[in-house]
Design a protein around this motif. Structure first.
Motif, PDB file in Angstrom:
ATOM      1  N   LEU A 135      -8.637  -3.013  10.193  1.00 21.18           N
ATOM      2  CA  LEU A 135      -8.783  -2.225   8.967  1.00 21.18           C
ATOM      3  C   LEU A 135      -7.904  -0.976   8.994  1.00 21.18           C
ATOM      4  N   LEU A 136      -7.950  -0.239  10.092  1.00 16.08           N
ATOM      5  CA  LEU A 136      -7.164   0.993  10.185  1.00 16.08           C
ATOM      6  C   LEU A 136      -5.671   0.690  10.262  1.00 16.08           C
ATOM      7  N   GLY A 137      -5.311  -0.340  11.031  1.00 17.39           N
ATOM      8  CA  GLY A 137      -3.897  -0.670  11.173  1.00 17.39           C
ATOM      9  C   GLY A 137      -3.280  -1.135   9.878  1.00 17.39           C
ATOM     10  N   TRP A 138      -3.945  -2.036   9.178  1.00 21.04           N
ATOM     11  CA  TRP A 138      -3.388  -2.549   7.930  1.00 21.04           C
ATOM     12  C   TRP A 138      -3.331  -1.476   6.852  1.00 21.04           C
ATOM     13  N   THR A 139      -4.382  -0.686   6.729  1.00 17.29           N
ATOM     14  CA  THR A 139      -4.392   0.362   5.709  1.00 17.29           C
ATOM     15  C   THR A 139      -3.367   1.446   6.036  1.00 17.29           C
ATOM     16  N   GLY A 140      -3.325   1.869   7.302  1.00 17.47           N
ATOM     17  CA  GLY A 140      -2.331   2.854   7.693  1.00 17.47           C
ATOM     18  C   GLY A 140      -0.922   2.345   7.544  1.00 17.47           C
ATOM     19  N   GLY A 141      -0.733   1.037   7.738  1.00 22.38           N
ATOM     20  CA  GLY A 141       0.594   0.460   7.566  1.00 22.38           C
ATOM     21  C   GLY A 141       1.088   0.567   6.143  1.00 22.38           C
ATOM     22  N   PHE A 142       0.198   0.444   5.169  1.00 25.81           N
ATOM     23  CA  PHE A 142       0.617   0.598   3.778  1.00 25.81           C
ATOM     24  C   PHE A 142       1.049   2.034   3.485  1.00 25.81           C
ATOM     25  N   PHE A 192       9.680   3.281   3.175  1.00 25.33           N
ATOM     26  CA  PHE A 192      10.576   2.239   2.695  1.00 25.33           C
ATOM     27  C   PHE A 192      10.528   1.944   1.196  1.00 25.33           C
ATOM     28  N   ALA A 193       9.351   1.980   0.581  1.00 21.55           N
ATOM     29  CA  ALA A 193       9.169   1.373  -0.738  1.00 21.55           C
ATOM     30  C   ALA A 193      10.183   1.869  -1.758  1.00 21.55           C
ATOM     31  N   ALA A 194      10.275   3.197  -1.945  1.00 22.10           N
ATOM     32  CA  ALA A 194      11.178   3.745  -2.964  1.00 22.10           C
ATOM     33  C   ALA A 194      12.639   3.453  -2.636  1.00 22.10           C
ATOM     34  N   LYS A 195      13.011   3.556  -1.378  1.00 26.04           N
ATOM     35  CA  LYS A 195      14.394   3.318  -0.985  1.00 26.04           C
ATOM     36  C   LYS A 195      14.795   1.863  -1.200  1.00 26.04           C
ATOM     37  N   THR A 218       9.586  -3.799  -9.317  1.00 27.18           N
ATOM     38  CA  THR A 218       9.272  -2.721 -10.254  1.00 27.18           C
ATOM     39  C   THR A 218      10.554  -2.161 -10.867  1.00 27.18           C
ATOM     40  N   PRO A 219      10.485  -1.610 -12.089  1.00 24.50           N
ATOM     41  CA  PRO A 219      11.717  -1.205 -12.790  1.00 24.50           C
ATOM     42  C   PRO A 219      12.335   0.096 -12.322  1.00 24.50           C
ATOM     43  N   SER A 220      11.598   0.950 -11.607  1.00 29.17           N
ATOM     44  CA  SER A 220      12.149   2.252 -11.236  1.00 29.17           C
ATOM     45  C   SER A 220      11.506   2.739  -9.940  1.00 29.17           C
ATOM     46  N   VAL A 221      12.091   3.794  -9.382  1.00 24.23           N
ATOM     47  CA  VAL A 221      11.563   4.374  -8.148  1.00 24.23           C
ATOM     48  C   VAL A 221      10.183   4.978  -8.375  1.00 24.23           C
ATOM     49  N   SER A 222       9.996   5.656  -9.493  1.00 24.53           N
ATOM     50  CA  SER A 222       8.688   6.261  -9.766  1.00 24.53           C
ATOM     51  C   SER A 222       7.612   5.193  -9.914  1.00 24.53           C
ATOM     52  N   GLU A 223       7.960   4.067 -10.547  1.00 28.93           N
ATOM     53  CA  GLU A 223       7.009   2.967 -10.658  1.00 28.93           C
ATOM     54  C   GLU A 223       6.683   2.386  -9.278  1.00 28.93           C
ATOM     55  N   THR A 224       7.679   2.362  -8.410  1.00 28.63           N
ATOM     56  CA  THR A 224       7.455   1.846  -7.060  1.00 28.63           C
ATOM     57  C   THR A 224       6.476   2.725  -6.305  1.00 28.63           C
ATOM     58  N   ARG A 225       6.675   4.030  -6.373  1.00 32.77           N
ATOM     59  CA  ARG A 225       5.749   4.939  -5.686  1.00 32.77           C
ATOM     60  C   ARG A 225       4.327   4.787  -6.230  1.00 32.77           C
ATOM     61  N   SER A 226       4.211   4.706  -7.549  1.00 34.21           N
ATOM     62  CA  SER A 226       2.887   4.496  -8.143  1.00 34.21           C
ATOM     63  C   SER A 226       2.307   3.152  -7.724  1.00 34.21           C
ATOM     64  N   SER A 227       3.181   2.168  -7.580  1.00 35.49           N
ATOM     65  CA  SER A 227       2.733   0.835  -7.193  1.00 35.49           C
ATOM     66  C   SER A 227       2.078   0.842  -5.819  1.00 35.49           C
ATOM     67  N   VAL A 228       2.628   1.638  -4.892  1.00 32.00           N
ATOM     68  CA  VAL A 228       2.031   1.732  -3.557  1.00 32.00           C
ATOM     69  C   VAL A 228       0.613   2.307  -3.650  1.00 32.00           C
ATOM     70  N   ALA A 229       0.454   3.357  -4.480  1.00 33.65           N
ATOM     71  CA  ALA A 229      -0.867   3.967  -4.642  1.00 33.65           C
ATOM     72  C   ALA A 229      -1.855   2.976  -5.258  1.00 33.65           C
ATOM     73  N   SER A 275       5.083  -3.630 -14.011  1.00 32.68           N
ATOM     74  CA  SER A 275       4.594  -2.252 -14.021  1.00 32.68           C
ATOM     75  C   SER A 275       3.830  -1.937 -12.740  1.00 32.68           C
ATOM     76  N   ALA A 276       3.629  -0.657 -12.482  1.00 26.65           N
ATOM     77  CA  ALA A 276       3.006  -0.214 -11.233  1.00 26.65           C
ATOM     78  C   ALA A 276       1.590  -0.769 -11.047  1.00 26.65           C
ATOM     79  N   PRO A 277       0.685  -0.669 -12.040  1.00 27.73           N
ATOM     80  CA  PRO A 277      -0.671  -1.199 -11.807  1.00 27.73           C
ATOM     81  C   PRO A 277      -0.689  -2.703 -11.556  1.00 27.73           C
TER      82      PRO A 277
END
Length: 699
Positions: A122-129, A136-139, A414-425, A79-81
């Motif tokens: 700090l800025l580079g790693w956080t901005g990279g996410f 990329f993540a959802a695709k 993750t099982p779906s694209v929406s879960e992937t997007r939530s996972s990034v957050a 799951s996303a969390p």
């Protein structure tokens, strides 16, 4: 609503997670009582080490599997969390947990010249996410691939692209892996009391037992547990220091007022007579080495003659055995030939010359950049160089984050694209809990050192300095340079990799917190090492190995081959790490440049520009990697010393740590030019399209 639904759907993982957290708190309190009752520190440390490794091994055994879907991508059921938490543990490596606080302490927010400072990380790693989530993540999740080389091979319908991407993944992951195993050895040696080399191989068992038995499934659940340890181990000391100094335990919002105090202490140190006497002594030593380098043969012969005469005199005088032994070691440590002498004396001259500068060469913590944009020509040039290196490193870390194979693979689970997007957050949320506190901890520890440690009599220095110097003398050392018996700021040398681990003792916390912080550092290094080992093993077993037959037997064969390669790669990386090739952050930054140059141009243009051809992808990956490696190698001091060559001029004054700037630019340019010059008539399906997914084979 969404969070409540996810927790209902995954109630047993959340119950297990809460039990793990409660168990960790109970264990820490129990060990605290034991510490207060007088239990030896070695027992407390050993308990943290043994419980950590056994716990990770039990998770690996519980999650053991031979199912290819479970082994390679955790069944695509996380799951996303939970995936966000696992990704955060994967991301908060030894570099973030152990090295970043020390870098912020020594180099300040933005560094000085070619030392970009900690804020760039700090800025580079956080901005990279953020970049990773946007591009990329959802695709990647929609593509239903297994590895990043697998995706690129399918996108371009090319075995060459897949093969090259696999070796690129192995290269950048191996460099990153060495840094993590170095961190594992550092912490394990501190907890166990063994030598650094034995600590490396001891803790390596925890890595192998997890990833070997259960693959991505076991690694995911281990990383969830490790995140709990990491965040608790980091927030306790930083909250304590904030409360001790400021009366507010929320360090991220209260540490700003200490920056002004540090600036005042820096002014005081720069004008201190005692500090200036130390700096003058460092300059004298630098000049002495410079004089030796003018005639190395004569200076080397004289040094050997003086050391032998000293040893003979001590023997004649029947001096104490320890004094004679120390003199013998000094004689044995002298360079054996001119080449070695030139290398050693040049490094010593440069080191003493750097330490002879104000604040022992440290930049002021809150200075905007080096130099002065409104000053003389040299000051303006220094300002431009400092700002350019800061931006270059931040760019490399952002691009590298978006291209690291072991991080991108997490979004296949993750099982779906929406879960992937939530996972990034969720990943960003869990990472931010630590990253917002890292600069605060650096400021608080620096104030603690400047205001309470500096100025102590050498006879009254805390015991943790001697204990850590026994683990590795390069991590921390003190010497009475000016002979006044008082510790001056310039007489204290602390490596970046020691600051976080020593923070509890610096802040006066009970020793059990030191064990907890060490366990957190071990968890951070192990969590990333697990994923890196899987990435390397899967690249070899899934992307490079070509079986003669297909089917379920072949899939099982790939899993077993991946497990076998895990052991070989782990042992090889442990051997390299035991040689202590460089600081953790230096190795990590190099892997980011390599990953960005190898993958990002081909992936970005492969996703968003249908005209990108297979030969262009191969050319872009090769040219980007070669450019990055070339810039790193020609400016590597050990390699130049071995070859007897001089350092060439830096391009645009950019430090080798940011070599990915040139590699990424070369990769993008090559892909575009080759795609126009050599068009590919083979039809390509858009990545992630339904037809593309339908045409993909099963594992």
């Amino acid at each position: 609503m969404h969070i409540r639904r996810m927790m209902r759907l995954n109630s047993w993982p959340w119950r297990w997670l809460m039990l793990s957290f409660a168990g960790l708190v109970a264990l820490t309190l129990l060990l605290l009582l034991a510490d207060l009752a007088g239990v030896p520190k070695g027992v407390v440390n050993g308990f943290f080490l043994v419980v950590s490794i056994i716990g990770y091994a039990l998770i690996g055994m519980f999650c053991r599997t031979t199912s290819p879907e479970e082994y390679f991508v955790a069944g695509r059921s996380i799951s996303a969390p939970l995936n966000g938490m696992a990704t955060a543990a994967d991301w908060i490596s030894a570099a973030s947990f152990i090295g970043l606080t020390g870098l912020l302490l020594s180099d300040g927010f933005v560094g000085d010249g070619q030392r970009p400072g900690g804020l760039a990380y700090l800025l580079g790693w956080t901005g990279g996410f953020c970049l990773l989530g946007f591009l990329f993540a959802a695709k990647l999740n929609l593509s239903q691939s297994i590895t990043i080389p697998d995706f690129l091979g399918r996108r371009f319908d090319s075995a060459a692209v897949r093969w090259l991407a696999a070796w690129g993944a192995i290269l950048c992951s191996s460099v990153y892996l060495v840094a993590q195993i170095y961190g594992i050895g550092l912490v394990a040696s501190m907890l166990s009391g063994l030598t650094f080399e034995l600590g490396v191989f001891l803790a390596l068992g925890g890595v192998l037992l997890c990833s070997f038995l259960g693959g991505m499934r076991a690694v995911t659940w281990t990383q969830v547990a490790q995140y709990v340890i990491i965040i608790l181990a980091f927030l306790i000391p930083v909250s304590w220091l904030a409360y001790k100094q400021l009366g507010n335990p929320i360090a991220a919002v209260s540490y700003g007022q200490q920056i002004a105090k540090i600036s005042a202490l820096e002014d005081e140190l720069m004008n201190s007579t005692a500090e200036l006497s130390v700096l003058h002594e460092y300059k004298r030593k630098a000049n002495a080495y410079e004089y030796k380098l003018l005639n190395i043969d004569a200076a080397l012969a004289q040094d050997h003659k003086d050391a032998q005469a000293k040893l003979r005199l001590l023997n004649v005088q029947r001096a104490d055995a320890s004094v004679i032994f120390a003199a013998s070691r000094e004689l044995a440590a002298l360079p054996k030939d001119v080449v070695t002498a030139r290398e050693v004396w040049t490094a010593a001259m440069q080191d003493f010359d750097e330490r002879s500068k104000p604040l022992a060469g440290m930049p002021r913590h809150a200075q905007p950049f080096a130099g002065n944009p409104d000053g003389s020509k040299s000051e303006q040039q220094a300002f431009q160089s400092s700002r350019l290196n800061f931006l270059a490193l931040m760019f490399c870390l952002m691009i590298g984050t978006a291209g690291l194979p072991h991080v991108l693979t997490r979004y296949y689970t993750t099982p779906s694209v929406s879960e992937t997007r939530s996972s990034v957050a969720w990943s960003l949320f869990f990472i931010a809990l630590l990253y917002l506190s890292v600069p605060a901890l650096a400021v608080l520890v620096k104030y603690e050192i400047m205001s309470h440690l500096v100025g102590l009599n050498f006879d009254h220095l805390p015991t943790w300095i001697a204990q850590w110097s026994k683990v590795d003398s390069t991590l921390i050392s003190v010497s009475d340079v000016n002979g006044d018996g008082i510790l001056q700021f310039a007489e204290l040398r602390m490596g970046a990799d020691i600051v976080m681990l020593a923070t509890p003792e610096i802040g006066g916390l009970p020793y059990v917190v030191s064990g907890l912080v060490a366990a957190g550092g071990l968890a951070a290094a192990l969590s990333t090492a697990d994923s890196l080992l899987l990435t390397i093993g899967n690249a070899l077993a899934h992307d490079i190995y070509k079986p003669k037959r297909s089917g379920s037997n072949n899939a099982l064969h790939r899993v077993m081959l991946s497990k076998f390669t895990l052991m070989l790669v782990a042992l090889a990386a442990a051997y390299v790490a035991s040689q202590r090739p460089a600081a953790i952050l230096s190795l990590v930054a190099a892997s980011f440049s390599l990953a960005g140059a190898a993958f990002v141009p081909a992936m970005v243009l492969g996703f968003f520009w249908k005209r990108t051809t297979r030969i262009a992808a191969v050319s872009g990956m090769l040219s980007g990697l070669c450019m990055t490696l070339y810039y790193m190698i020609v400016h590597s001091a050990p390699i130049r010393a071995a070859l007897g060559t001089h350092a060439p001029a830096l391009w645009f004054d950019i430090a080798p740590i940011s070599a990915g700037v040139f590699g990424v630019a070369t990769g993008f340019l090559t892909v575009v030019v080759v795609s126009f010059v050599l068009p590919d008539r083979t039809s390509k399906q858009a990545p992630g399209s339904k037809s593309a997914i339908a045409s993909q084979n099963s594992i």
